[in-house]
Design an enzyme around this catalytic site. Structure first.
Site, PDB file in Angstrom:
ATOM      1  N   PRO A 101      23.563  40.489 -24.253  1.00  0.00           N
ATOM      2  CA  PRO A 101      23.218  39.288 -25.024  1.00  0.00           C
ATOM      3  C   PRO A 101      22.967  38.058 -24.155  1.00  0.00           C
ATOM      4  CG  PRO A 101      25.560  39.760 -25.214  1.00  0.00           C
ATOM      5  CD  PRO A 101      24.973  40.893 -24.435  1.00  0.00           C
ATOM      6  N   GLY A 103      23.161  33.904 -23.498  1.00  0.00           N
ATOM      7  CA  GLY A 103      24.017  32.749 -23.843  1.00  0.00           C
ATOM      8  C   GLY A 103      25.466  33.136 -24.060  1.00  0.00           C
ATOM      9  N   GLY A 105      27.637  34.199 -21.321  1.00  0.00           N
ATOM     10  CA  GLY A 105      28.429  34.200 -20.086  1.00  0.00           C
ATOM     11  C   GLY A 105      28.202  35.419 -19.210  1.00  0.00           C
ATOM     12  N   LEU A 106      27.160  36.191 -19.496  1.00  0.00           N
ATOM     13  CA  LEU A 106      26.901  37.391 -18.689  1.00  0.00           C
ATOM     14  C   LEU A 106      25.738  37.182 -17.718  1.00  0.00           C
ATOM     15  CD1 LEU A 106      27.466  40.180 -21.388  1.00  0.00           C
ATOM     16  CD2 LEU A 106      29.103  39.233 -19.759  1.00  0.00           C
ATOM     17  N   GLY A 107      25.362  35.941 -17.507  1.00  0.00           N
ATOM     18  CA  GLY A 107      24.361  35.637 -16.471  1.00  0.00           C
ATOM     19  C   GLY A 107      22.925  35.919 -16.882  1.00  0.00           C
ATOM     20  N   SER A 109      20.495  34.041 -17.917  1.00  0.00           N
ATOM     21  CA  SER A 109      19.422  33.173 -17.408  1.00  0.00           C
ATOM     22  C   SER A 109      19.146  33.507 -15.936  1.00  0.00           C
ATOM     23  CB  SER A 109      19.708  31.690 -17.650  1.00  0.00           C
ATOM     24  OG  SER A 109      20.683  31.223 -16.775  1.00  0.00           O
ATOM     25  N   ALA A 110      20.188  33.730 -15.137  1.00  0.00           N
ATOM     26  CA  ALA A 110      19.956  34.090 -13.722  1.00  0.00           C
ATOM     27  C   ALA A 110      19.295  35.465 -13.627  1.00  0.00           C
ATOM     28  CB  ALA A 110      21.273  34.086 -12.954  1.00  0.00           C
ATOM     29  N   ALA A 111      19.774  36.425 -14.418  1.00  0.00           N
ATOM     30  CA  ALA A 111      19.207  37.783 -14.332  1.00  0.00           C
ATOM     31  C   ALA A 111      17.732  37.784 -14.724  1.00  0.00           C
ATOM     32  CB  ALA A 111      20.005  38.741 -15.226  1.00  0.00           C
ATOM     33  N   ASP A 151      25.881  33.122 -10.178  1.00  0.00           N
ATOM     34  CA  ASP A 151      25.131  33.998 -11.087  1.00  0.00           C
ATOM     35  C   ASP A 151      23.912  34.581 -10.377  1.00  0.00           C
ATOM     36  OD1 ASP A 151      26.969  32.979 -12.835  1.00  0.00           O
ATOM     37  OD2 ASP A 151      25.543  32.611 -14.453  1.00  0.00           O
TER      38      ASP A 151
HETATM   39  O1  PMV Z   1      28.656  31.116 -18.383  1.00  0.00           O
HETATM   40  P1  PMV Z   1      27.762  31.369 -17.208  1.00  0.00           P
HETATM   41  O2  PMV Z   1      27.356  32.798 -17.079  1.00  0.00           O
HETATM   42  O3  PMV Z   1      26.589  30.445 -17.218  1.00  0.00           O
HETATM   43  O4  PMV Z   1      28.607  31.041 -15.877  1.00  0.00           O
HETATM   44  C1  PMV Z   1      28.901  29.711 -15.505  1.00  0.00           C
HETATM   45  C2  PMV Z   1      29.861  29.704 -14.339  1.00  0.00           C
HETATM   46  C3  PMV Z   1      30.354  28.295 -13.948  1.00  0.00           C
HETATM   47  O5  PMV Z   1      31.308  28.467 -12.889  1.00  0.00           O
HETATM   48  C4  PMV Z   1      31.068  27.623 -15.114  1.00  0.00           C
HETATM   49  C5  PMV Z   1      29.216  27.408 -13.462  1.00  0.00           C
HETATM   50  C6  PMV Z   1      28.620  27.816 -12.114  1.00  0.00           C
HETATM   51  O6  PMV Z   1      27.506  27.374 -11.822  1.00  0.00           O
HETATM   52  O7  PMV Z   1      29.269  28.523 -11.331  1.00  0.00           O
END
Ligand code: PMV
Length: 322
Positions: A101, A103, A105-107, A109-111, A151
């Site tokens: 999914p 948004g 917290g599994l990255g 946007s970076a992936a 990420d």
């Molecule tokens: O929630 P995510 O997957 O965008 O991770 C953010 C991680 C933080 O430490 C909160 C921010 C960062 O740039 O490291």
């Protein structure tokens, strides 16, 4: 002409938020991926389709302000910057397909930016992983202004890693035997989170309570370094205990909520070694370290939530031949 690349999801095990301020963090790539398929077009536009919708921006796309409200801004920026690097200026269609999914917290946007950069680059030639990482980090700056880079690093290089000050070290290269595979369960709270606003909230907290913030940062560093030792010794009980302690620290920082706390509690009560929120918090996912033998019991206890298990994914970005 078409080129395909994929990049893994990631989860932060220890040290999120404080990693933005130079403290160490431990993260792992997961066995879920996003695939980017790039095809040249002759309409002179970058066109992107994903679960976020459809976008089309005319080339040369040099000014990100022109598409700053587009949900695919980091993808358009990634494609435009790799073409600039390779001195190619042609229209490209990009299709993004993910089995994890967005948004949460599994990255994602970076992936998605890592997979896009690699697939667009392979339409024209190739670029190094270090270049993929650098361009993805620039794209991440459009998503939230001050990313630590963790990420982009995990999605590019894969593996279980220690990250500090923009540098990544894979733990298998430090002697970690990945045959003692850690087994994770990832539980989606179903609450979308916004990394940028959580990072700003933490910054404001740091400015208003400097001493408390400094001591939480010290504790985060201590937990991360103790976890590194426990992981290297394959002491799962200790790693789990430290995960749950790290959740308590993030709760104290103000980035947890009742739903996330309840999921952590349910996991630990039903026999997980430990659990914590992962990433920015305020929603998103919980990561827990589990014994595979208990996984069906844990799935039952959390049947109201989307959940999956994963071990460490060794591969980072992959170019697939069509
Ligand atoms: O929630 P995510 O997957 O965008 O991770 C953010 C991680 C933080 O430490 C909160 C921010 C960062 O740039 O490291």
């Amino acid at each position: 002409m078409t080129a395909v690349a994929s990049a893994p999801a990631k989860a932060i095990l220890f040290g999120e938020h404080f990693v933005v301020y130079g403290k160490p963090a431990i993260a792992t790539a997961l066995k879920r991926r996003v695939k980017a398929t790039s095809t040249m077009n002759d309409v002179g536009e970058i066109r992107v389709r994903s679960m976020l919708g459809y976008s089309r921006i005319p080339l040369p796309c040099t000014d990100p302000h022109l598409y700053e409200h587009d949900p695919h801004k980091h993808i358009i920026f990634s494609a435009a910057s790799v073409m600039r690097l390779l001195n190619k200026h042609v229209g490209v269609d990009i299709l993004l397909e993910s089995d994890f999914p967005y948004g949460m917290g599994l990255g994602a946007s970076a992936a998605t930016s890592v997979a896009t950069i690699a697939s667009v680059a392979s339409l024209f030639g190739s670029i190094s992983r270090d270049e993929v990482f650098r361009l993805s980090l620039e794209a991440e700056r459009l998503v939230h202004r001050n990313p630590s880079g963790i990420d982009s690093a995990v999605c590019t290089y894969g593996g279980l890693v220690l990250f500090k000050d923009g540098r990544i070290e894979r733990l298998d290269e430090k002697g970690y035997d990945s045959s003692h595979a850690l087994r994770f369960m990832i539980v989606n709270s179903g609450m979308m989170k916004d990394t940028g606003s959580m990072v700003m909230k933490v910054k404001a907290r740091g400015e208003s309570s400097r001493e408390e913030f400094a001591s939480l940062a010290e504790m985060s560093e201590m937990l991360t370094m103790q976890a590194l030792y426990a992981i290297m010794c394959s002491d799962l009980a200790r790693v789990g205990e430290l995960l749950t302690l790290n959740h308590g620290l993030l709760r104290r920082l103000g980035v947890s909520n009742d739903t996330l706390d309840a999921i952590v509690y349910t996991l630990v009560k039903n026999g997980a070694y430990g659990a914590k929120l992962t990433g920015a918090g305020g929603g998103g996912c919980i990561i827990s370290l589990i014994d595979e033998a208990r996984s069906s019991m844990l799935f039952d206890a959390l049947c109201n939530y989307e959940a999956f298990t994963s071990s460490i994914e060794d591969d980072g970005v992959i170019i697939h031949t069509e």
